[in-house]
Design an enzyme around this catalytic site. Structure first.
Site, PDB file in Angstrom:
ATOM      1  N   ASP A  30      -6.390  12.877 -25.325  1.00 15.06           N
ATOM      2  CA  ASP A  30      -6.453  11.478 -24.842  1.00 15.06           C
ATOM      3  C   ASP A  30      -5.898  10.659 -26.078  1.00 15.06           C
ATOM      4  OD1 ASP A  30      -7.179   8.811 -24.323  1.00 15.06           O
ATOM      5  OD2 ASP A  30      -9.283   9.273 -23.861  1.00 15.06           O
ATOM      6  N   LYS A  84      -1.897  -0.101 -24.972  1.00 16.53           N
ATOM      7  CA  LYS A  84      -2.458  -0.310 -26.239  1.00 16.53           C
ATOM      8  C   LYS A  84      -1.276  -0.231 -27.312  1.00 16.53           C
ATOM      9  CE  LYS A  84      -7.203   1.601 -25.510  1.00 16.53           C
ATOM     10  NZ  LYS A  84      -7.279   2.403 -24.182  1.00 16.53           N
ATOM     11  N   ARG A 143      -2.029  -2.906 -18.370  1.00 12.58           N
ATOM     12  CA  ARG A 143      -3.189  -2.228 -18.260  1.00 12.58           C
ATOM     13  C   ARG A 143      -2.971  -0.953 -17.107  1.00 12.58           C
ATOM     14  NH1 ARG A 143      -6.341  -5.214 -21.275  1.00 12.58           N
ATOM     15  NH2 ARG A 143      -7.721  -3.469 -21.339  1.00 12.58           N
ATOM     16  N   GLU A 198      -0.458   4.901  -0.569  1.00 12.10           N
ATOM     17  CA  GLU A 198      -1.036   6.126  -0.546  1.00 12.10           C
ATOM     18  C   GLU A 198      -0.361   7.229  -0.787  1.00 12.10           C
ATOM     19  OE1 GLU A 198      -2.706   3.743   0.515  1.00 12.10           O
ATOM     20  OE2 GLU A 198      -4.975   3.954   0.494  1.00 12.10           O
ATOM     21  N   TYR A 238       1.003  -1.354  -0.123  1.00 13.26           N
ATOM     22  CA  TYR A 238      -0.090   0.196   0.047  1.00 13.26           C
ATOM     23  C   TYR A 238       0.818   1.224   0.023  1.00 13.26           C
ATOM     24  CZ  TYR A 238      -5.001  -1.015   0.170  1.00 13.26           C
ATOM     25  OH  TYR A 238      -6.328  -1.050  -0.104  1.00 13.26           O
ATOM     26  N   THR A 256      -3.753   5.666 -21.823  1.00 12.22           N
ATOM     27  CA  THR A 256      -3.609   4.372 -21.359  1.00 12.22           C
ATOM     28  C   THR A 256      -2.236   3.857 -21.533  1.00 12.22           C
ATOM     29  OG1 THR A 256      -4.625   3.208 -23.271  1.00 12.22           O
ATOM     30  CG2 THR A 256      -5.881   3.657 -21.094  1.00 12.22           C
TER      31      THR A 256
HETATM   32  N1  DSN Z   1     -11.922   0.108 -24.996  1.00  7.77           N
HETATM   33  C1  DSN Z   1     -10.802   0.899 -25.424  1.00  7.77           C
HETATM   34  C2  DSN Z   1     -10.807   0.722 -26.852  1.00  7.77           C
HETATM   35  O1  DSN Z   1     -10.776  -0.421 -27.389  1.00  7.77           O
HETATM   36  O2  DSN Z   1     -10.426   1.435 -27.865  1.00  7.77           O
HETATM   37  C3  DSN Z   1     -10.989   2.369 -25.527  1.00  7.77           C
HETATM   38  O3  DSN Z   1     -11.216   2.389 -24.136  1.00  7.77           O
END
Ligand code: DSN
Length: 415
Positions: free
Chosen positions: A195, A224, A230, A51, A49, A221
């Site tokens: 984003d 990707k 993740r 924080e 933990y 994120t």
């Molecule tokens: N779920 C993602 C995507 O597949 O583009 C976006 O959050």
């Protein structure tokens, strides 16, 4: 070991690995992380933990978490040229929520791209918190070109004067002109937020414009095109750092997921290596090659093609829905997602399109010749979604191709 102590869960993991190995992963938001990223994810940092932020924690025993989180921050700064980075957001939606709560009050105006035009649920869709708590203004792509119309965006922004103007999308196959968005944001007195979840890996690899020096805040994120675990990060100008950090913790989140943050640090280091530039360049070359094959097979691509990692196919001319195509391709071991297209007449659960991407296939080592084979298989499948014989033929070809590009060979002894 799970294998001995929990055979049911072992079977789930083992079946998933075999699905990933024997299929073509073409969902553009998915990828295959390195063994080192997996190792960091399964590390003892999951027990802690912490924080707070490095050197300012609410729990003891955080000296090594601090070292790790500082490395993650430094690497992300170097990768994207950011002034300030918060690596704690648990995923993309909480990252966007943190930015909104840092820069807006409920009821303030947020201007983002409509979901069926390539935006995201968190960019103002009515079923999402963003659409419920904020006053949403949505822009669209141009009906004829299916491209962003900066003139129309400017007119809308000047009329509504949003507090945040948001760019960066999940189903827009083209490059975005961030300087034009900056000019519009300045003209209407908005914060410019980007984003870049989908194309962050392309930015890191130098094949997509970097929004970080231009925008006030950038979220992404990490799982990707960036090929990490993740999770998400937020980057911002130094003068917004305190607000952003406070919004993440204690504003929205509790303890950071230190094992994920450790894996982010590993992935950022990988993305800083010269090979990552080659990887990112190949993702785009593969997408362009795939687009060419699909077009010559008679499929219509939204905006006519791609200059990113993704393509959007309009299936309405074939008389099938995105749902039909996704199901048929799934049976053949080609994984895509049904996706709305601009001005779609179908619901998001049915859709008129499918979204395809090349990041995961490129990680497996596939190049343009494989994209031609895969494109031909997709054309065959979408023209024969009910033909079990063709589905089975395509599945055999998919398996043959996958066997030439083995995935996670090193895990063979374990699974
Ligand atoms: N779920 C993602 C995507 O597949 O583009 C976006 O959050």
């Amino acid at each position: 070991m799970i294998k001995d102590k929990d055979p049911k869960i072992f079977a789930c993991i083992s079946n998933e690995l075999s699905r990933q190995r024997n299929g073509l992963e073409m969902i553009p938001s998915e990828n295959f992380v390195s063994l080192e990223v997996l190792e960091a994810l399964g590390s003892v940092f999951t027990n802690k933990y912490s924080e707070g932020y490095p050197r300012k924690r609410y729990y003891g025993g955080n000296e090594f978490v601090d070292d790790m989180e500082e490395l993650a921050i430094e690497r992300a700064k170097q990768l994207f040229g950011a002034e300030h980075v918060n690596v704690q957001p648990l995923s993309g939606s909480p990252a966007n929520m943190a930015v909104y709560s840092a820069l807006m009050k409920p009821g303030n105006k947020l201007m983002g791209l409509k979901l069926d035009h390539g935006g995201h649920l968190t960019h103002g869709h009515p079923v999402n918190f963003s659409g419920k708590y904020y006053n949403i203004i949505q822009y669209e792509v141009d009906k004829d070109t299916e491209l962003l119309d900066y003139g129309a965006i400017r007119v809308l922004a000047l009329k509504h004067k949003p507090r945040i103007l948001l760019a960066g999308f999940t189903a827009y196959p083209r490059q975005i002109d961030f300087r034009k968005f900056r000019e519009i944001a300045d003209a209407c007195g908005a914060y410019l937020m980007v984003d870049m979840s989908h194309f962050a890996g392309l930015v890191a690899g130098g094949v997509y414009p970097n929004p970080v020096p231009v925008a006030d805040v950038v979220t992404t994120t990490t799982h990707k095109t960036l090929r990490g675990p993740r999770g998400a990060i937020i980057m911002c100008r130094q003068d917004l750092a305190k607000k952003i950090d406070k919004a993440v913790f204690p504003g929205l989140q509790g303890g950071p997921h230190d094992n994920n943050n450790c894996a982010k640090a590993v992935a950022f280091n990988e993305a800083l290596q010269p090979e990552f530039k080659t990887y990112a360049g190949q993702i785009v070359k593969n997408a362009v090659a795939l687009a060419k094959t699909l077009k010559s097979g008679g499929l219509r691509l939204v905006s006519g093609g791609t200059d990113t990692h993704l393509l959007l196919v309009d299936l309405s001319g074939l008389g099938i829905t995105g749902k039909d195509a996704e199901l048929a391709l799934d049976k053949a071991g080609i994984y895509v997602n049904k996706n709305t297209i601009p001005f779609d007449k179908e619901s998001p659960f049915v859709t008129s399109g499918i979204r395809l991407g090349t990041p995961a296939l490129t990680t497996r080592g596939m190049k343009e010749p494989e994209m031609k084979i895969i494109g031909d298989l997709i054309v065959r499948m979408v023209n024969n979604t009910d033909d079990e014989r063709i589905i089975s033929e395509v599945k055999s070809k998919v398996m043959e191709l996958c066997s030439k590009f083995p995935l996670y060979k090193e895990l063979s002894e374990k699974y």
